[in-house]
Design a protein around this motif. Structure first.
Motif, PDB file in Angstrom:
ATOM      1  N   THR A   5       0.840  -1.178   0.000  1.00 37.22           N
ATOM      2  CA  THR A   5       0.000   0.000   0.000  1.00 37.22           C
ATOM      3  C   THR A   5       0.886   1.243   0.000  1.00 37.22           C
ATOM      4  N   GLY A   6       0.369   2.319  -0.506  1.00 35.22           N
ATOM      5  CA  GLY A   6       1.156   3.539  -0.551  1.00 35.22           C
ATOM      6  C   GLY A   6       2.099   3.607  -1.729  1.00 35.22           C
ATOM      7  N   HIS A   7       1.771   2.919  -2.857  1.00 34.22           N
ATOM      8  CA  HIS A   7       2.537   2.978  -4.104  1.00 34.22           C
ATOM      9  C   HIS A   7       3.984   2.518  -3.904  1.00 34.22           C
ATOM     10  N   LYS A   8       4.171   1.416  -3.207  1.00 38.37           N
ATOM     11  CA  LYS A   8       5.515   0.884  -3.044  1.00 38.37           C
ATOM     12  C   LYS A   8       5.942   0.131  -4.299  1.00 38.37           C
ATOM     13  N   ILE A   9       7.257   0.115  -4.548  1.00 37.61           N
ATOM     14  CA  ILE A   9       7.811  -0.530  -5.728  1.00 37.61           C
ATOM     15  C   ILE A   9       8.211  -1.958  -5.376  1.00 37.61           C
ATOM     16  N   PRO A  10       7.912  -2.949  -6.215  1.00 39.68           N
ATOM     17  CA  PRO A  10       8.369  -4.320  -5.945  1.00 39.68           C
ATOM     18  C   PRO A  10       9.888  -4.365  -5.811  1.00 39.68           C
ATOM     19  N   PRO A  11      10.416  -5.197  -4.917  1.00 37.12           N
ATOM     20  CA  PRO A  11      11.868  -5.212  -4.671  1.00 37.12           C
ATOM     21  C   PRO A  11      12.696  -5.506  -5.918  1.00 37.12           C
ATOM     22  N   SER A  12      12.241  -6.419  -6.787  1.00 40.96           N
ATOM     23  CA  SER A  12      13.014  -6.746  -7.989  1.00 40.96           C
ATOM     24  C   SER A  12      13.087  -5.560  -8.941  1.00 40.96           C
ATOM     25  N   ILE A  13      11.976  -4.836  -9.103  1.00 46.88           N
ATOM     26  CA  ILE A  13      11.975  -3.655  -9.976  1.00 46.88           C
ATOM     27  C   ILE A  13      12.797  -2.533  -9.347  1.00 46.88           C
ATOM     28  N   LYS A  14      12.673  -2.357  -8.044  1.00 41.07           N
ATOM     29  CA  LYS A  14      13.435  -1.310  -7.368  1.00 41.07           C
ATOM     30  C   LYS A  14      14.941  -1.561  -7.456  1.00 41.07           C
ATOM     31  N   ALA A  15      15.359  -2.838  -7.392  1.00 43.61           N
ATOM     32  CA  ALA A  15      16.779  -3.154  -7.526  1.00 43.61           C
ATOM     33  C   ALA A  15      17.287  -2.781  -8.917  1.00 43.61           C
ATOM     34  N   ASN A  16      16.479  -2.993  -9.951  1.00 39.89           N
ATOM     35  CA  ASN A  16      16.860  -2.597 -11.310  1.00 39.89           C
ATOM     36  C   ASN A  16      17.072  -1.097 -11.416  1.00 39.89           C
ATOM     37  N   ARG A  17      16.098  -0.346 -10.938  1.00 44.33           N
ATOM     38  CA  ARG A  17      16.177   1.108 -11.056  1.00 44.33           C
ATOM     39  C   ARG A  17      17.277   1.685 -10.160  1.00 44.33           C
ATOM     40  N   ASP A  18      17.527   1.046  -9.010  1.00 41.54           N
ATOM     41  CA  ASP A  18      18.592   1.525  -8.129  1.00 41.54           C
ATOM     42  C   ASP A  18      19.961   1.359  -8.772  1.00 41.54           C
ATOM     43  N   LEU A  19      20.161   0.277  -9.533  1.00 41.82           N
ATOM     44  CA  LEU A  19      21.448   0.095 -10.203  1.00 41.82           C
ATOM     45  C   LEU A  19      21.668   1.163 -11.268  1.00 41.82           C
ATOM     46  N   GLU A  20      20.628   1.502 -12.018  1.00 40.32           N
ATOM     47  CA  GLU A  20      20.737   2.587 -13.003  1.00 40.32           C
ATOM     48  C   GLU A  20      21.046   3.913 -12.312  1.00 40.32           C
ATOM     49  N   TRP A  21      20.375   4.163 -11.190  1.00 39.05           N
ATOM     50  CA  TRP A  21      20.606   5.401 -10.435  1.00 39.05           C
ATOM     51  C   TRP A  21      22.025   5.463  -9.882  1.00 39.05           C
ATOM     52  N   ARG A  22      22.525   4.334  -9.391  1.00 41.59           N
ATOM     53  CA  ARG A  22      23.884   4.293  -8.828  1.00 41.59           C
ATOM     54  C   ARG A  22      24.923   4.586  -9.907  1.00 41.59           C
ATOM     55  N   VAL A  23      24.775   3.995 -11.076  1.00 45.58           N
ATOM     56  CA  VAL A  23      25.731   4.222 -12.160  1.00 45.58           C
ATOM     57  C   VAL A  23      25.680   5.673 -12.614  1.00 45.58           C
ATOM     58  N   LEU A  24      24.481   6.236 -12.713  1.00 40.20           N
ATOM     59  CA  LEU A  24      24.355   7.641 -13.126  1.00 40.20           C
ATOM     60  C   LEU A  24      25.006   8.571 -12.115  1.00 40.20           C
ATOM     61  N   GLN A  25      24.885   8.279 -10.824  1.00 39.88           N
ATOM     62  CA  GLN A  25      25.531   9.100  -9.807  1.00 39.88           C
ATOM     63  C   GLN A  25      27.043   9.066  -9.935  1.00 39.88           C
ATOM     64  N   GLU A  26      27.606   7.873 -10.210  1.00 43.38           N
ATOM     65  CA  GLU A  26      29.058   7.777 -10.389  1.00 43.38           C
ATOM     66  C   GLU A  26      29.511   8.527 -11.636  1.00 43.38           C
ATOM     67  N   LEU A  27      28.710   8.490 -12.698  1.00 44.08           N
ATOM     68  CA  LEU A  27      29.067   9.215 -13.914  1.00 44.08           C
ATOM     69  C   LEU A  27      29.025  10.721 -13.699  1.00 44.08           C
TER      70      LEU A  27
END
Length: 360
Positions: A120-142
């Protein structure tokens, strides 16, 4: 090809050519560095002006199993990345956790009560969130070494309900996070295909191929779209329509394959019972000798030198070994602790880099 440059204070500056980079290092005007993505860059030793005469744009092509990222300027391609997403691994781990909790509810042991409204509360499934977090982490390093001013993100629009495609789940949540730090420009999938054709880029049909032509080419095309415009045209023979016009140079650039290490959280014991009642150690990231799982190490065995990442260890009365894997988390062998040398601490990323590659 361009070399990233940062100021004395670590502010990203305009990239330079390899020839100028060699002169800066030889004269003592800059020091060679590598970031957590394995990208070679220079840090200046003296203050300089920090005005950047061009825009630097990052393009992200999100996916379910693989994602592509490209960094582009009007004059050159700066970097290309192929991300192996942790979706299958996280999904298996979540299923295993659900089974473990379910079995505990039928035993006389401490347990967590059931929760029937987990997301509830528009939470993201853990598998999808892990995908998007990896993209976010790489973008932060770049963004630490490239002066990224804008991000172009591909929006997936498939027919059906909101749960039709796993890529569609959480994409607007990711876009909101990107918009909080960068100027965001969304693009649809059909636009990406047209951009590839306009730029003369070819894409392979093999999704799992770890090359620039699989997914990184889409990231480069998305980043280059910022410097192109979709304008109407009319020819003398009567042909008319719309096409992409503008100037953007696609050049060879460093290419990297990035994924997460498959680390297991520390558990009291393995799930499978053994004879005698004493279960084996399971999970954790530490070792008794100061190494941690994911550390970059160098091992020597029978005259063979191997460089990789720590994935586990064996500590018995007869053996004290460190298990070393490559950037794809495939075991290279077990090495004696005395023959293992630490090269760098874990960044929670596995990187396999190519110095220079083409996406054409």
């Amino acid at each position: 090809m361009r070399i990233a440059v940062v100021s004395v204070n670590g502010t990203p500056l305009s990239p330079t050519t390899p020839a100028k980079a060699r002169k800066l290092i030889q004269s003592g005007g800059a020091q060679a560095r590598r970031n957590k993505l394995g990208i070679f860059y220079l840090q200046l030793t003296t203050p300089t002006r920090e005005n950047i005469p061009h825009e630097t744009v990052a393009g992200i092509d999100p996916g379910k199993l693989y994602s592509g990222i490209g960094v582009q300027t009007p004059q050159a391609t700066l970097w290309m990345g192929h991300l192996v997403l942790p979706f299958p691994y996280v999904k298996r781990r979540m299923t295993r956790r659900w089974h473990s909790r379910q079995f505990r509810r039928y035993r006389k042991t401490p347990q967590r009560p059931q929760r029937f409204r987990q997301r509830t509360g528009h939470k993201i499934p853990p598998s999808i969130k892990a995908n998007r977090d990896l993209e976010w982490r790489v973008l932060q390093e770049l963004a630490k070494i490239y002066p990224i001013t804008q991000v172009v993100y591909e929006v997936v629009k498939a027919r059906g309900t909101k749960s039709f495609s796993p890529v569609m789940v959480g994409q607007y949540w990711q876009m909101d996070r990107l918009a909080s730090c960068f100027l965001l420009e969304p693009r649809y999938g059909w636009e990406t295909a047209q951009l590839r054709f306009a730029l003369g880029l070819e894409k392979t049909t093999k999704k799992s191929e770890q090359s620039p032509a699989s997914h990184a080419v889409d990231g480069v095309a998305l980043a280059a779209s910022h410097f192109l415009h979709y304008v109407p045209f009319t020819e003398k023979n009567g042909d008319h329509g719309r096409r992409w016009e503008g100037t953007c140079q696609i050049t060879p650039a460093p290419f990297a394959i990035i994924q997460r290490p498959q680390l297991l959280r520390r558990a009291l014991h393995d799930q499978n019972p053994v004879r005698g009642g004493a279960r084996e150690r399971f999970g954790g990231t530490t070792t008794p000798w100061g190494f941690r799982k994911g550390d970059r190490v160098e091992g020597t065995k029978a005259g063979r030198i191997v460089r990789g990442y720590v994935s586990g260890y064996t500590n018995t009365n007869k053996k004290r070994n460190i298990a070393i894997v490559d950037a794809r988390w495939k075991r290279l062998g077990q090495f004696a602790v005395s023959k293992v040398r630490l090269l760098g601490r874990s960044s929670r990323l596995l990187v396999s880099s190519v110095a220079c590659a083409r996406c054409r």
